[in-house]
Design a protein around this motif. Structure first.
Motif, short mmCIF file in Angstrom:
data_model
loop_
_atom_site.label_atom_id
_atom_site.label_comp_id
_atom_site.label_asym_id
_atom_site.label_seq_id
_atom_site.Cartn_x
_atom_site.Cartn_y
_atom_site.Cartn_z
N GLY A 1 2.41 36.14 66.80
CA GLY A 1 2.92 35.33 67.93
C GLY A 1 1.80 34.43 68.66
O GLY A 1 0.82 34.37 68.25
N PRO A 2 2.51 33.67 69.58
CA PRO A 2 3.89 33.94 70.01
C PRO A 2 4.87 33.29 69.26
O PRO A 2 4.86 32.33 68.70
CB PRO A 2 3.78 33.18 71.47
N TRP A 3 5.92 33.98 69.44
CA TRP A 3 7.27 33.78 68.53
C TRP A 3 8.19 33.17 69.24
O TRP A 3 8.41 33.37 70.43
CB TRP A 3 7.73 34.91 67.83
N GLY A 4 9.05 32.41 68.57
CA GLY A 4 10.12 31.93 69.43
C GLY A 4 11.51 32.64 68.60
O GLY A 4 11.35 33.54 67.84
N SER A 5 12.66 32.16 68.95
CA SER A 5 13.83 32.87 68.62
C SER A 5 13.80 32.89 67.00
O SER A 5 14.63 33.76 66.26
CB SER A 5 15.23 32.54 69.30
N PHE A 6 13.48 31.80 66.46
CA PHE A 6 13.52 31.59 65.05
C PHE A 6 13.00 32.77 64.11
O PHE A 6 13.32 33.16 63.17
CB PHE A 6 12.76 30.29 64.58
N ALA A 7 11.93 33.13 64.67
CA ALA A 7 11.13 34.32 64.07
C ALA A 7 11.75 35.61 63.92
O ALA A 7 12.02 36.40 63.02
CB ALA A 7 9.70 34.50 64.68
N VAL A 8 12.38 35.71 65.05
CA VAL A 8 13.22 36.97 65.10
C VAL A 8 14.66 36.83 64.18
O VAL A 8 15.04 37.65 63.62
CB VAL A 8 13.71 37.05 66.68
N GLY A 9 15.34 35.62 64.49
CA GLY A 9 16.58 35.32 64.00
C GLY A 9 16.59 35.32 62.40
O GLY A 9 17.46 35.51 61.64
N PHE A 10 15.60 34.65 61.93
CA PHE A 10 15.33 34.57 60.33
C PHE A 10 14.19 35.43 59.90
O PHE A 10 14.07 35.35 58.76
CB PHE A 10 14.87 33.08 59.87
N GLY A 11 13.49 35.92 60.63
CA GLY A 11 12.51 37.07 60.01
C GLY A 11 12.83 38.26 60.32
O GLY A 11 12.74 39.10 59.33
N LEU A 12 12.74 38.82 61.55
CA LEU A 12 12.92 40.22 61.66
C LEU A 12 14.49 40.73 61.60
O LEU A 12 14.80 41.70 61.02
CB LEU A 12 12.51 40.72 63.23
N GLY A 13 15.35 39.97 62.27
CA GLY A 13 16.99 40.37 62.08
C GLY A 13 17.34 40.62 60.91
O GLY A 13 17.81 41.53 60.53
N PRO A 14 17.40 39.61 59.94
CA PRO A 14 18.03 39.92 58.54
C PRO A 14 17.40 40.99 58.00
O PRO A 14 18.04 41.59 57.10
CB PRO A 14 17.49 38.52 57.87
N ARG A 15 16.02 41.54 57.96
CA ARG A 15 15.55 42.68 57.27
C ARG A 15 16.06 43.75 58.03
O ARG A 15 16.45 44.82 57.26
CB ARG A 15 13.95 42.53 57.45
N LEU A 16 16.08 44.00 59.39
CA LEU A 16 16.91 45.27 59.94
C LEU A 16 18.26 45.23 59.43
O LEU A 16 19.07 46.40 59.27
CB LEU A 16 16.98 44.98 61.46
N ASN A 17 19.09 43.98 59.51
CA ASN A 17 20.40 44.16 58.98
C ASN A 17 20.68 44.47 57.73
O ASN A 17 21.50 45.10 57.35
CB ASN A 17 21.00 42.40 59.43
N ALA A 18 19.70 44.11 56.82
CA ALA A 18 19.82 44.54 55.51
C ALA A 18 20.08 45.91 55.23
O ALA A 18 20.84 46.43 54.28
CB ALA A 18 18.57 43.97 54.48
N ALA A 19 19.28 46.73 56.08
CA ALA A 19 19.54 48.34 55.99
C ALA A 19 20.96 48.63 56.01
O ALA A 19 21.47 49.31 55.24
CB ALA A 19 18.66 49.02 57.00
N GLY A 20 21.89 48.06 57.10
CA GLY A 20 23.13 48.57 56.96
C GLY A 20 24.08 47.78 56.16
O GLY A 20 24.91 48.27 55.74
N ARG A 21 23.53 46.73 55.74
CA ARG A 21 24.37 45.96 54.76
C ARG A 21 24.52 46.57 53.46
O ARG A 21 25.48 46.52 52.76
CB ARG A 21 23.77 44.37 54.73
N LEU A 22 23.20 46.85 53.18
CA LEU A 22 23.22 47.60 51.38
C LEU A 22 22.84 48.74 51.37
O LEU A 22 23.33 49.53 50.36
CB LEU A 22 22.14 46.75 50.91
N GLU A 23 22.45 49.50 52.37
CA GLU A 23 22.26 50.99 52.18
C GLU A 23 22.62 51.63 53.43
O GLU A 23 23.91 52.10 53.55
CB GLU A 23 20.88 51.38 51.78
N HIS A 24 21.89 52.09 54.52
CA HIS A 24 22.23 52.79 55.66
C HIS A 24 21.43 52.19 56.73
O HIS A 24 20.13 52.20 56.70
CB HIS A 24 22.07 54.27 55.48
#
Length: 799
Positions: free
Chosen positions: A272-295
């Motif tokens: 960092g420092p990071w803006g919201s883009f890093a969260v919205g397109f970096g961290l967020g999708p990877r955390l979401n992938a857990a619930g989308r595809l497995e658990h």
């Protein structure tokens, strides 16, 4: 590519922007963007730019039932009772679960946590999970990011002897459950002043209230979770959310949380420092992938990790899941687009309704969003599960999705959602009926074309690294404070290359005059065949960011949309033109974005057409004659046009509406507009001498009076008068014609007689009225031609 009719440039106020910029000592572009966000006053703008959580947060005890929730939790802690935390399977549910688990543990509580499986448990509080928790001795059910509509689960927990606290942020159903304490800012009697917060923020407020009750400061080390959840859950980044996320991003940049640090490394994010883009397109999708595809528990485990190696492996696995999610999404999207290409009539329905036998339930929502982005139509994407289809719907802002679904509610097994997003279940054998019914319903609720908003027009020269750095002042960016989108006109796209693991992105250089900028166009590789980089200028919308390479910083453009060119021009330049038969007047072909007018005329000639080319004067005629064989085309001015040509090419704008009403144009099959902004400006300047307005006539009159001697102006004084009125860009002869008509000037052979005005009004002059009318008509003409895409207007020749 984007249909030009969908483009909407927000209004700007340069003078107000200059004043705000001076007051805050910021660039005018930033000031204009603040004004567009309704921040007109310096103090409000200054707060927006600088305040954080410490200035913007309110007392958590203002929540309805907060005092009761604190009392119940403190009682459970004092009695060492097991508290069962139940979250949700998205990023907000994961983060709120982790925040409560850690926050309560720090306060001495015994806790267990659970997040449901999207595929076996679905949304809401799981009845099986509640029963299992009770069997393990849990005495309290504490929900996060869910529970406001979980009547059965709340009743079950009570029947099993559990106290129930619901913390949630979703909109409320008509009938509410009856927990012992209900924390939700949407409750009508909740007095907390800020409402649009995510579930993790509500959970954070509960932990703050517990600390406050003990006389302790609010904890700040959870703000990284609050920031990630607020951005990923697309909450509006205004007011308190903005302050919390700004503080949370600072916390996140320190990477103290092991799970987020390893996930950032797996995502390829630089420190960092990071803006919201890093969260919205970096961290967020990877955390979401857990619930989308497995658990989703994979995400919870990662954020709770305290050991480096297990965390690194989990982060790497989530990264792979996200890549798998992207491939699934790309495959589904490709299938949808292939169907629409093979059967274009489906697009004419005004809604996209598609189902697949093997389409993954965890990816239908994001696929629907991509389809909306590409086509500007509501999209219903679903996968088959036995005899039914389960899916997600998304809509652009010109369609109220929920209102459309209400109009054909009987076709669904069930559905729920709001204006822009919904979930639904429909019988497999009713999908075709659903498509037709929704087409009719959407047509009833649609309000114009789906808009794509642009903040400002900006030349590439102004899109520099200094502005890119200044734009960081607007962070955090996201919902209700979108990343600014700019529009560059007449840009060439050069050095186009397809990039990305799945080959869905484009890298290019945007060229405007002698200036070029590096650019990336995400998910636009399919548009490559529609870009004639050597032959057409394009209008491009983009976001601006700073990038660096080997220690050098530069401005990089993230292309959002390329406006589609005139179809007839595109086909002509590819030697594939097939003209439609004229219907009630000539077709207007907008060729002003061609790079070479000569190449355009050569394409017309290659079709066997003999066009009549309209020029301004002899100099322009000679220029055209020197470029193309004269015997292959007719070159005329507006005053000498001849009828009998199917194609009339305008290399210079008309000076009045009558020019367009000539039989030579009215009887043509096609009128090609090839003049550009330079010729339009030349004609405006020429016309300004012809159509005199009141201020300039008054200036000429004052000059005449000033130079006259005893009411007479000698002929030898005329040059002095001409010199005096030169700054007015006014024709002395034109002005005197008006004054003669008003009997204020009388021309003699060797002088002019200048008489007192005697209260005469300019409106009494027929010549002045004609000039006013002519100026008005000409400016209307200019306004029409100034539109970048004439094909979207009424045919000017028939106006």
């Amino acid at each position: 590519m984007l249909h030009p009719r969908r483009l909407m440039v927000r209004p700007s106020d340069p003078e107000q922007a200059r004043n705000l910029a001076q007051a805050l000592n910021i660039p005018e572009v930033i000031a204009q963007l603040l004004i567009q966000r309704q921040l007109h006053e310096p103090e409000a703008a200054r707060s927006f730019l600088h305040d954080d959580a410490s200035q913007l947060s309110s007392d958590p005890m203002l929540f309805r039932d907060m005092a009761k929730a604190v009392e119940l939790i403190e009682a459970s802690i004092s009695q060492s009772e097991l508290i069962f935390i139940h979250g949700d399977y998205d990023v907000d549910g994961i983060c709120s679960t982790v925040l409560l688990a850690e926050g309560l543990k720090e306060l001495g509580a015994r806790t267990e946590h659970h997040v449901p499986c999207r595929f076996t448990e679905g949304y809401g509080v799981s009845l099986k999970a509640v029963e299992a928790a009770a069997q393990r001795g849990a005495k309290m059910l504490l929900t996060c990011d869910c529970g406001s509509s979980s009547h059965q689960a709340v009743d079950l927990a009570h029947s099993l002897g559990m106290t129930v606290i619901v913390t949630d942020h979703h909109h409320l159903p008509a009938r509410l459950p009856t927990p012992d304490a209900h924390l939700n800012p949407q409750l009508p009697d909740c007095t907390y002043p800020f409402k649009p917060m995510c579930g993790t923020t509500v959970a954070y407020k509960l932990i703050c209230a517990l600390h406050q009750q003990r006389g302790q400061a609010w904890p700040t080390h959870f703000l990284d979770l609050v920031a990630v959840a607020t951005i990923a859950d697309v909450m509006p980044l205004v007011g308190e959310n903005r302050g919390l996320v700004r503080s949370g991003l600072r916390q996140l940049a320190q990477l103290e949380r092991l799970g987020l640090r390893t996930l950032a490394q797996a995502s390829g994010l630089e420190e960092g420092p990071w803006g919201s883009f890093a969260v919205g397109f970096g961290l967020g999708p990877r955390l979401n992938a857990a619930g989308r595809l497995e658990h989703a528990r994979l995400g919870v485990e990662l954020l709770l990790s305290s050991e480096e190696e297990p965390a690194r492996k989990l982060a790497s696995y989530l990264d792979k899941l996200n890549q798998q999610r992207r491939e699934l999404e790309a495959g589904m999207r490709a299938q949808v687009e292939e169907r629409l290409t093979q059967d274009p009539a489906r697009l004419e329905l005004g809604v996209v309704v598609e189902a697949g036998e093997d389409w993954h339930q965890g990816v239908v929502g994001i696929t629907a969003s991509r389809v909306v982005d590409r086509f500007g139509l509501p999209a219903f994407i679903m996968g088959r599960v036995g005899d039914v289809c389960k899916g997600s719907a998304r809509a652009p802002e010109n369609v109220n999705l929920h209102a459309a679904m209400q109009k054909c509610a009987d076709v669904f097994v069930k559905f729920g959602g709001h204006a822009r997003a919904a979930g639904f279940t429909v019988a497999w054998d009713r999908v075709d009926e659903m498509r037709q019914r929704l087409s009719e319903a959407v047509a009833e609720v649609r309000q114009g074309p789906a808009p794509v908003h642009v903040d400002l027009e900006l030349d590439l020269k102004a899109a520099n690294v200094e502005l890119a750095r200044s734009l960081r002042m607007l962070e955090p960016l996201g919902e209700a404070n979108r990343t600014p989108v700019f529009l560059a006109r007449r840009v060439r796209l050069d050095n186009l290359k397809v990039i990305g693991k799945t080959g869905e992105h484009l890298r290019c250089r945007l060229v405007q005059g002698n200036l070029e900028r590096k650019a990336v166009a995400f998910r636009m590789a399919d548009d490559r065949p529609h870009i004639l980089d050597k032959h057409l200028y394009y209008d491009v919308t983009f976001e601006l960011e700073e990038e660096s390479w080997e220690g050098q910083s530069y401005a990089s453009l993230r292309v959002q949309n390329v406006l589609e060119p005139e179809p007839q021009v595109f086909a002509l330049l590819q030697h594939k033109a097939r003209w439609n038969e004229p219907n009630g007047g000539p077709s207007l072909v907008d060729g002003r974005n061609v790079v070479s007018r000569r190449a355009y005329l050569e394409c017309l000639l290659n079709l066997g057409h003999t066009p009549q080319v309209v020029v301004h004067d002899q100099a322009q005629r000679e220029k055209v004659q020197g470029a193309l064989p004269q015997h292959l085309l007719s070159i005329e001015t507006y005053s000498s046009l001849r009828a009998g040509f199917d194609d009339v090419v305008l290399l210079y704008p008309p000076s009045c509406r009558e020019d367009l009403l000539q039989p030579a144009l009215q009887q043509a099959a096609r009128v090609h507009v090839l003049f550009g902004g330079r010729e339009l400006r030349q004609e405006i300047q020429r016309q300004s001498h012809r159509w005199l307005d009141r201020p300039r006539l008054e200036g000429v009159w004052k000059a005449l009076v000033r130079h006259a001697r005893q009411g007479r102006l000698e002929v030898q004084q005329f040059p002095s008068v001409e010199q005096d009125i030169r700054p007015l860009r006014a024709s002395l002869d034109q002005a005197v014609q008006v004054f003669e008509e008003l009997q204020l000037v009388e021309r003699k052979s060797d002088s002019w007689i200048i008489r007192p005005s005697g209260g005469r009004k300019l409106e009494e002059s027929r010549r002045y009225q004609e000039m006013c009318q002519g100026r008005e008509q000409f400016m209307l003409l200019v306004e029409k031609f100034d539109d970048r895409h004439l094909r979207l207007e009424e045919h000017l020749v028939g106006a």
